[in-house]
Design an enzyme around this catalytic site. Structure first.
Site, PDB file in Angstrom:
ATOM      1  N   GLU C  62       0.807  -1.223   0.000  1.00  0.00           N
ATOM      2  CA  GLU C  62       0.000   0.000   0.000  1.00  0.00           C
ATOM      3  C   GLU C  62       0.837   1.268   0.000  1.00  0.00           C
ATOM      4  O   GLU C  62       0.465   2.277  -0.598  1.00  0.00           O
ATOM      5  CB  GLU C  62      -0.946   0.003   1.195  1.00  0.00           C
ATOM      6  N   HIS C 131     -11.181  -5.933   8.425  1.00  0.00           N
ATOM      7  CA  HIS C 131     -12.030  -5.704   7.248  1.00  0.00           C
ATOM      8  C   HIS C 131     -13.274  -4.882   7.571  1.00  0.00           C
ATOM      9  O   HIS C 131     -14.187  -4.809   6.753  1.00  0.00           O
ATOM     10  CB  HIS C 131     -12.475  -7.048   6.645  1.00  0.00           C
TER      11      HIS C 131
HETATM   12  C1  LIG Z   1      -1.688  -5.116   4.026  1.00  0.00           C
HETATM   13  C2  LIG Z   1      -2.754  -5.893   3.345  1.00  0.00           C
HETATM   14  N1  LIG Z   1      -3.176  -5.503   2.129  1.00  0.00           N
HETATM   15  C3  LIG Z   1      -4.159  -6.182   1.492  1.00  0.00           C
HETATM   16  C4  LIG Z   1      -4.755  -7.276   2.064  1.00  0.00           C
HETATM   17  C5  LIG Z   1      -5.892  -8.035   1.344  1.00  0.00           C
HETATM   18  N2  LIG Z   1      -5.414  -9.355   0.924  1.00  0.00           N
HETATM   19  C6  LIG Z   1      -5.662 -10.442   1.672  1.00  0.00           C
HETATM   20  S1  LIG Z   1      -4.908 -11.800   1.029  1.00  0.00           S
HETATM   21  C7  LIG Z   1      -4.252 -10.934  -0.253  1.00  0.00           C
HETATM   22  C8  LIG Z   1      -3.373 -11.625  -1.247  1.00  0.00           C
HETATM   23  C9  LIG Z   1      -2.205 -12.294  -0.578  1.00  0.00           C
HETATM   24  O1  LIG Z   1      -1.459 -13.013  -1.529  1.00  0.00           O
HETATM   25  P1  LIG Z   1      -0.252 -13.918  -1.068  1.00  0.00           P
HETATM   26  O2  LIG Z   1       0.670 -13.113  -0.212  1.00  0.00           O
HETATM   27  O3  LIG Z   1       0.343 -14.545  -2.284  1.00  0.00           O
HETATM   28  O4  LIG Z   1      -0.874 -15.022  -0.122  1.00  0.00           O
HETATM   29  P2  LIG Z   1      -1.964 -16.132  -0.553  1.00  0.00           P
HETATM   30  O5  LIG Z   1      -3.317 -15.544  -0.307  1.00  0.00           O
HETATM   31  O6  LIG Z   1      -1.715 -16.482  -1.993  1.00  0.00           O
HETATM   32  O7  LIG Z   1      -1.708 -17.311   0.365  1.00  0.00           O
HETATM   33  C10 LIG Z   1      -4.629  -9.587  -0.172  1.00  0.00           C
HETATM   34  C11 LIG Z   1      -4.254  -8.546  -1.159  1.00  0.00           C
HETATM   35  C12 LIG Z   1      -4.283  -7.661   3.353  1.00  0.00           C
HETATM   36  N3  LIG Z   1      -4.802  -8.721   3.992  1.00  0.00           N
HETATM   37  N4  LIG Z   1      -3.293  -6.964   3.946  1.00  0.00           N
END
Ligand SMILES: Cc1ncc(C[n+]2csc(CCOP(=O)(O)OP(=O)(O)O)c2C)c(N)n1
Ligand SMILES: Cc1ncc(C[n+]2csc(CCOP(=O)(O)OP(=O)(O)O)c2C)c(N)n1
Ligand SMILES: [Mg+2]
Ligand SMILES: [Mg+2]
Lengths: 325, 372, 325, 372
Positions: C62, C131
């Site tokens: 972000e 959230h």
């Molecule tokens: C700081 C932050 N930004 C956005 C989110 C929303 N979000 C939750 S999971 C996700 C994707 C995460 O991808 P990855 O790190 O590859 O983990 P995966 O879900 O594939 O296990 C996002 C953008 C969050 N939880 N925290």
């Protein structure tokens, strides 16, 4: 003897030293806190005496400082983080707001984070941009944190020790421009007020000034300078939780209240004081609670700060208004 | 409680005098060749760089004196980093955009910023003295690392404009630890943005030596993100120019970002409020004194017979004048107008600020009537 | 026809589309805003129609989103950043507070940053931790930012376009739980209220409810449900700058005021409203301004949120109190 | 406005089937040798891993069903990542500490967390269901990347305690872009902390493919910080165990951090609120289906005659029971007590919260008397 005359910076240093001697789990971490002893010398000599493993010169990254401090606390340590200047706490804001403040609730009380985040704050020292801010309201709105501010050497000495022994995370605001003010320091902790307590710094009957940190001295000087009215000054000390009892009893007595802080007035901590005092003392108030503070702008270049910052005259002007209402 | 010796400290540290250093001019002024880099500079151009170095150093010294005399609130001296800044900035084309931190006075000189404008923020009359668009030099950024993301976003804009401009972001060894700088590396790599990350590793972040930030040479940080990193002798103006120019050309031609680590040294205190004696030894400073960025060019110009005493006298005289002119202009700087508290916070009128401004005016007015 | 019935999410999408058609410098950036169209579908179809260079699926960071948006704005673009959920804006807090908000003053007005940061906010959707938060007070205390919140599809449609054309940085809070509420949308911008204006959402004579975002609907329902009193509801819309005139004239008329938001009451935005209204309408108030909001705790697990969030009953309970004072 | 083709997209992208992948068991169940890694596992131990994989998958499927039926608010399925989680978690010693993100249900299984506890937060009755110290498994972290700094700080504590514990931090390919994760790399390298950074590259961050995060393989991020990085076949439980164990041993013996990239795939939606059909093709999922982490172990056990049908039936039966038991326990979970709104915010009594609690109690009480 139980009192010694020290500068606020030195008193904080002595308090830290005491805490480190008393508990081997206390570690100090931050930028330039080691060899240099901190830009305000608050950690002066600590690395020499306690070693590099307990006084850590960290990489230049505030989120990392607070984030790793959280990890150290999870392992049983009591980290004291120094944020070099108020304006540089924001990179750590995410770790403070979403992790440090929330971990206890998240874990149903199974985890606790006795972390202290020390933040030198406020202006009046002719500094560059980002070196004179008062970000306390960003933290008082965050449940899970304790937010305190010291205004004098004695409180510096005791508050840092109380903050370190507190099982909750504590954000400790230190009045930058008062670091070199000297005063007798009460070394006997048992005589000190508890961490969560406000204190009446000066008794008076006609109007209550509510202040904390650097503005306490300003308010005391204003009260002193005012010949015509008897002004009471309350040092809030604990912004969250607020010691309502002390504040409300003062306002109920005087019937008038002025809140003073350096931070911008709009949506600042003074708004909470004003709203709360008004709700609780509605029929006691002879005039609305007035607020004196910075303007709703970024902190100005230093040649304009004298106009931006509340001073004796602006405080007394507000006092005048409460009587003229 | 102690750190188990075997586990406490990192094995590697930043190498003192690394082999991989790109150098075109030795500390004693010998031109040396490098397989990948060359500067096709005329004698006049090299003399021009010398002039830059001398004047930039002189202006810095004058500002330092002004700070010591209380005419500036604080001054971060660039002494020792003149070559890194002049070399990199002279590699820029007019349309290129530079994003400085707070110590890039030499870059400001090269971008044609009126010398006294550089002092304004340190005198406390404003936060930034010059028009960023007039000079294609962004305002200084004090919060460590933030401008590196701005530069990356700007470079994304350049891509979208489809122009051949390039962008350079200045930051320090300490800044390399900030999340923002590493996020900028992520962005620039994924976007293949036309940007040069120019890290002046002056060995210190206030009191912390570079090994508190990384246990390997900083230029290698780029390996982790998939773009080239190069370490250049930051006290060699020719090498700094050549390396930066090549990196900028690569950016222009669609080859994406490059990290340049200029290996240099902060000869003075962090700022006038700092006391380096608390954390470093004079011997270290003396060692770097022998690698002085200005002296080596002077030596080269002499040895190669490119310049005579006359030339050096002219430059010296010009620098002296620049210095006294800077002082004169600094002392003549007007204090800011009270209205500047509110003037530039929002573009349009803002009810709250208008209200504050009016109330404060009448408050000040009240003093004329009565005085307490 | 100048009105069309759309969900708030869809109205925001249409507004974005209009802005992108009207100005080629408008770019949309954020996590999952491209191919997916955003987790709330607000950017649905935009990447398909405007291409990857204008609708950018960014890396997951972000600070990087807002930091690079600032750079794009410096190059002449008008970035619209989506923060996926309220609780994830904090990594960007440093860039927003120290860079986005301050750049204009820093540059003496030579630079401007027409950046919009969209933040879906608030709870009531049974979501996981982080959230359902309401972080608006962290931004209203920051001079240099405009902070607005929409409460219905029509405002969503107009506010996003007004925010994008505004030369100042705008933080736009979108009421997450109202994304799927449908209502007629006024497509004629010239008929819409300006960005900085509050509006009387419902006229009444006995008490004023001040709300914004998701709580506007709650307040309207409360006003509707209350047979005995005539309740006026003011939709604040612009939290900073605050449209004092509209707010104060309503309170002067009714003499009673209740502030409602989901965010924790302590040191929240409601404190500013209460303090300001009280100072300006001291003699008009029949009772102190009361505040209804979340508790001073981290947002609870979703099975407890119904107790945490203000609802019709809690609003009316506060109204009762103002009459019983 | 268009992006100049030459400049718009990054040249490199994450390799599909990279050569440098550490693998000990092929997709069709052949044991292969690797020069640097071996798992000295008995037949029984490998059968144990198979049992883990099957049960973890079964529990995940049951939770997914519960979510679809509205018994859970949301569920992030780990399907496809069983081997990465079981292999890495089974490499841990009891004293080691693990810091999960939100998808590490398989790690929770291996750490002995009561299966229903994993569901609590997704049912919305609390934010984290188990006692982190009892299992040496930290609570889940939802804010991407934050826990990686916590793990690093915890590892610094281990150093100061002088014990032989190691720490593992779980995060995803998307998380690798967050400043916090990169700051953790800076810290761990400089402190030489005993930690393993375990990145499950499941190819997707919600709708964004891994090349939106990096244009080179993620394990190479470690090169930029000066510690080893290794990419392991994340669908090969033996390789994941061997690679993680070696990295943990290095941490224990003072050799500092390692980045392990487990190259795997998220077979399902990001969570039950996500629709992958909007952003990826079924063909991709089918291709990964052939690399299934459970099937290849089954194939190996069969081919090598290590296990018979009887064993598979037992495991299958046990998994079925575990699934139904999970459902039973989930439906029996009590709703949280109202007091939990305030109970765990501060350690000591807190005047403000006490006040709120009391006022709310009397407010609720008011309904008993009159009702509107
Ligand atoms: C700081 C932050 N930004 C956005 C989110 C929303 N979000 C939750 S999971 C996700 C994707 C995460 O991808 P990855 O790190 O590859 O983990 P995966 O879900 O594939 O296990 C996002 C953008 C969050 N939880 N925290
Ligand atoms: C985010 C942030 N944290 C801390 C500071 C205080 N500070 C100012 S300069 C400095 C050291 C910077 O070192 P480096 O990046 O090497 O640049 P140099 O000063 O050596 O040119 C620090 C810690 C700051 N300005 N911003
Ligand atoms: Mg440096
Ligand atoms: Mg992923």
């Amino acid at each position: 003897m139980s009192a010694e005359t020290l500068s606020l910076s030195r008193a904080m240093n002595e308090g830290l030293r005491k805490a480190m001697e008393h508990d081997p789990k206390v570690v100090v971490m931050g930028e330039d806190v080691g060899r240099l002893g901190g830009v305000f010398r608050v950690t002066d000599g600590l690395q020499k005496d306690f070693g590099e493993s307990r006084v850590i010169d960290t990489p230049l990254a505030e989120s990392g400082i607070v984030g790793t401090a959280i990890g150290l606390a999870l392992r049983g340590y009591r980290p004291v983080c120094e944020i070099q200047f108020d304006g540089f706490v924001f990179p750590a804001f995410n770790q403070i707001t979403s992790q440090l403040a929330k971990m206890r609730l998240r874990s149903l009380g199974m985890l606790e984070l006795p972390v202290v985040v020390r933040i030198p704050f406020g202006g009046g020292i002719g500094a560059a941009e980002h070196h004179s801010e008062s970000p306390e309201a960003y933290f008082t709105h965050t449940g899970g944190l304790r937010v305190v501010a010291c205004s004098n050497p004695s409180d510096a000495y005791t508050m840092i020790q109380q903050a370190i022994s507190c099982p909750d995370p504590v954000i400790l605001f230190e009045p930058k421009r008062r670091y070199w003010d000297k005063a007798p320091v009460e070394l006997d902790l048992s005589r000190a007020a508890p961490l969560g307590r406000a204190v009446v710094a000066r008794e008076g009957d006609d109007v209550t000034l509510l202040a904390y940190g650097p503005m306490v001295k300003t308010c005391l000087e204003a009260a002193q300078a005012d010949g015509s009215r008897s002004i009471e000054v309350v040092d809030i000390r604990s912004l969250s939780p607020l010691d309502e009892a002390t504040v409300l009893s003062s306002v109920r007595k005087t019937g008038r209240c002025v809140v003073v802080h350096e931070a911008p007035v709009f949506s600042g901590y003074g708004a909470e004081l004003a709203a709360r005092v008004t709700e609780r003392c509605f029929y006691d108030l002879q005039a609305p609670v007035l607020r004196v503070g910075g303007f709703s702008t970024p902190y100005p270049p230093s040649r304009l700060e004298e106009h931006y910052l509340p001073d004796l005259d602006r405080v007394l002007d507000a006092v005048d208004q409460t009587f003229a209402w | 409680m102690t750190i188990d010796a075997a586990r406490g400290r990192p094995p590697g540290t930043v190498a003192e005098s690394p082999p991989e250093l790109v150098r075109l001019l030795t500390p004693d002024g010998e031109r040396v060749e490098h397989p990948d880099y060359d500067v096709g500079l005329t004698a006049e151009e090299i003399k021009g760089l010398y002039r830059d170095l001398v004047i930039v150093r002189r202006l810095d010294a004058e500002a330092l004196a002004l700070a010591r005399q209380g005419e500036l609130a604080v001054w971060p001296s660039l002494r020792g980093q003149e070559a890194a800044q002049v070399g990199s900035a002279r590699a820029l084309m007019p349309g290129d955009m530079a994003f400085p931190s707070y110590r890039e006075h030499g870059v400001a000189w090269c971008r044609g910023v009126d010398r006294v404008r550089v002092l304004c923020s340190f005198r406390g009359i404003n936060h930034a003295g010059w028009d960023p668009r007039e000079h294609n030099l962004h305002v200084p950024t004090i919060v460590i690392g933030s401008q590196v993301l701005h530069a990356t976003g700007y470079a994304m804009g350049v891509q979208r404009d489809g122009t051949e401009d390039a962008v350079i972001a200045y930051f320090g060894d300490g800044a390399s630890s900030e999340g923002d700088v590493n996020e900028a590396f992520v962005w620039a790599a994924v976007q293949n943005a036309p940007i040069v990350f120019f890290c002046q590793n002056n060995q210190w972040a206030i009191s912390e030596p570079a090994e508190r930030q990384s246990r390997i040479p900083l230029y290698r940080r780029a390996d982790g993100f998939g773009f080239p990193g190069v370490r250049v002798d930051g006290n060699d103006v020719l090498a700094c120019l050549a390396v930066t120019r090549k990196a900028l050309d690569n950016a222009r031609s669609g080859q994406g970002p490059t990290l340049v680590e200029a290996f240099t040294y902060r000869m003075g205190a962090h700022t006038t409020t700092d006391d380096p004696n608390r954390y470093r030894l004079p011997a270290e400073v003396e060692a770097w004194q022998l690698k002085d960025p200005v002296e080596r060019v002077r030596a080269y110009l002499l040895k190669s017979g490119t310049a005579t005493g006359e030339f050096f006298d002219e430059v010296e005289a010009e620098a002296q004048d620049a210095g006294s002119d800077l002082r004169r202009q600094c002392l003549a700087l007007p204090d800011p107008d009270l209205d500047e508290l509110w003037d530039h916070v929002y573009a349009a009128e803002h009810s709250l600020l208008a209200d504050e401004r009016a109330r404060f005016a009448s408050y000040l007015g009240s003093f004329d009537e009565v005085s307490r």
